[in-house]
Design a protein around this motif. Structure first.
Motif, PDB file in Angstrom:
ATOM      1  N   SER A 181       9.785  -3.723  -6.090  1.00 21.08           N
ATOM      2  CA  SER A 181      10.193  -2.331  -5.895  1.00 21.08           C
ATOM      3  C   SER A 181      11.465  -2.007  -6.669  1.00 21.08           C
ATOM      4  O   SER A 181      11.686  -0.864  -7.069  1.00 21.08           O
ATOM      5  CB  SER A 181      10.394  -2.034  -4.404  1.00 21.08           C
ATOM      6  N   TRP A 192       1.550  -9.651  -6.783  1.00 21.26           N
ATOM      7  CA  TRP A 192       1.784  -8.206  -6.654  1.00 21.26           C
ATOM      8  C   TRP A 192       0.718  -7.577  -5.763  1.00 21.26           C
ATOM      9  O   TRP A 192       1.029  -6.793  -4.862  1.00 21.26           O
ATOM     10  CB  TRP A 192       1.773  -7.551  -8.034  1.00 21.26           C
ATOM     11  N   ASP A 199      11.000   0.214   0.290  1.00 20.98           N
ATOM     12  CA  ASP A 199      10.264  -0.491  -0.762  1.00 20.98           C
ATOM     13  C   ASP A 199       8.877   0.101  -0.984  1.00 20.98           C
ATOM     14  O   ASP A 199       8.332   0.013  -2.088  1.00 20.98           O
ATOM     15  CB  ASP A 199      10.156  -1.986  -0.445  1.00 20.98           C
ATOM     16  N   ILE A 229       7.960   0.881  -4.823  1.00 21.27           N
ATOM     17  CA  ILE A 229       6.988   0.071  -5.552  1.00 21.27           C
ATOM     18  C   ILE A 229       5.842   0.931  -6.077  1.00 21.27           C
ATOM     19  O   ILE A 229       5.314   0.699  -7.168  1.00 21.27           O
ATOM     20  CB  ILE A 229       6.470  -1.098  -4.680  1.00 21.27           C
TER      21      ILE A 229
END
Length: 216
Positions: A35, A69, A118, A122
């Motif tokens: 992020s 990810w 976050d 992200i």
């Protein structure tokens, strides 16, 4: 050949819990680093350091940075589903345009954004890249969340809680951004205004402001 006993079972359970805890620490660190740095800027060594684990554990658990990810984003959306889930009574209230239920949902969502900046960061990073990872996240999670929110927004329009629009596109993104942005830009807010956006009073005032500005 020995028969497993209670002690054996306890050891196995403890090992499983330790492994689960280690994996969750890696995912939490991955969310923070991705992020902040984006996919390209993040390194698995940074993530391992944040999780206080050996770099080799990243490959052991996830194989590659891309797989990490995706696992982190799955963890993120599963967390949002869990923390923002509603019971049948609240779902019915939202789908029938009850203002109080919508206010309660906004307060919950603002609280989620405050706890987890976050999430927005992200996804902004992924949208900037506009690559196959964003397409994957949209297909796996984001489209479903938008489709679940659309009838709620239309119900609020029907009851006059929200202004009437032909689609929910603009109202939906404006509402989400209003809830998220103070927390997404927390460092800027601290530098410009000297405000800690994790303060419960600040979070409550922000929810009050979103409701006052958005709802009729």
């Amino acid at each position: 050949m020995s028969t497993p006993n209670k002690t054996d079972g306890q050891v196995i359970e403890l090992d499983t819990l330790n492994e689960s805890s280690q994996r969750e620490r890696v995912l939490a660190s991955a969310l923070e680093v991705f992020s902040r740095e984006g996919f390209e800027g993040a390194s698995t060594r940074q993530i391992a350091a944040g999780a206080d684990c050996n770099h080799a554990m990243i490959r052991y658990y996830f194989g590659s940075k891309d797989e990490l990810w995706r696992a982190a984003v799955s963890f993120l959306f599963e967390r949002s589903d869990r923390e923002l889930s509603v019971d049948d009574a609240m779902r019915t209230a939202l789908l029938t345009g009850e203002r109080k239920a919508f206010e309660d949902w906004i307060r919950r969502y603002v609280g989620y954004c405050a706890r987890h900046p976050d999430h927005a960061r992200i996804m902004v990073q992924a949208s900037i890249r506009d690559d196959e990872r964003l397409a994957w996240a949209a297909g796996e999670y984001i489209k479903r969340q938008h489709s679940e929110m659309r009838p709620v927004l239309f119900a609020m329009m029907d009851k006059g809680v929200l202004p009437r629009f032909e689609t929910t596109l603009h109202a939906g993104y404006i509402l989400v951004a209003a809830c998220q942005m103070l927390f997404t830009l927390a460092p800027e807010v601290r530098l410009l205004h000297g405000v800690d956006v994790t303060d419960p009073e600040v979070i409550a005032r922000h929810a009050d402001t979103v409701i006052a500005m958005m709802l009729r």
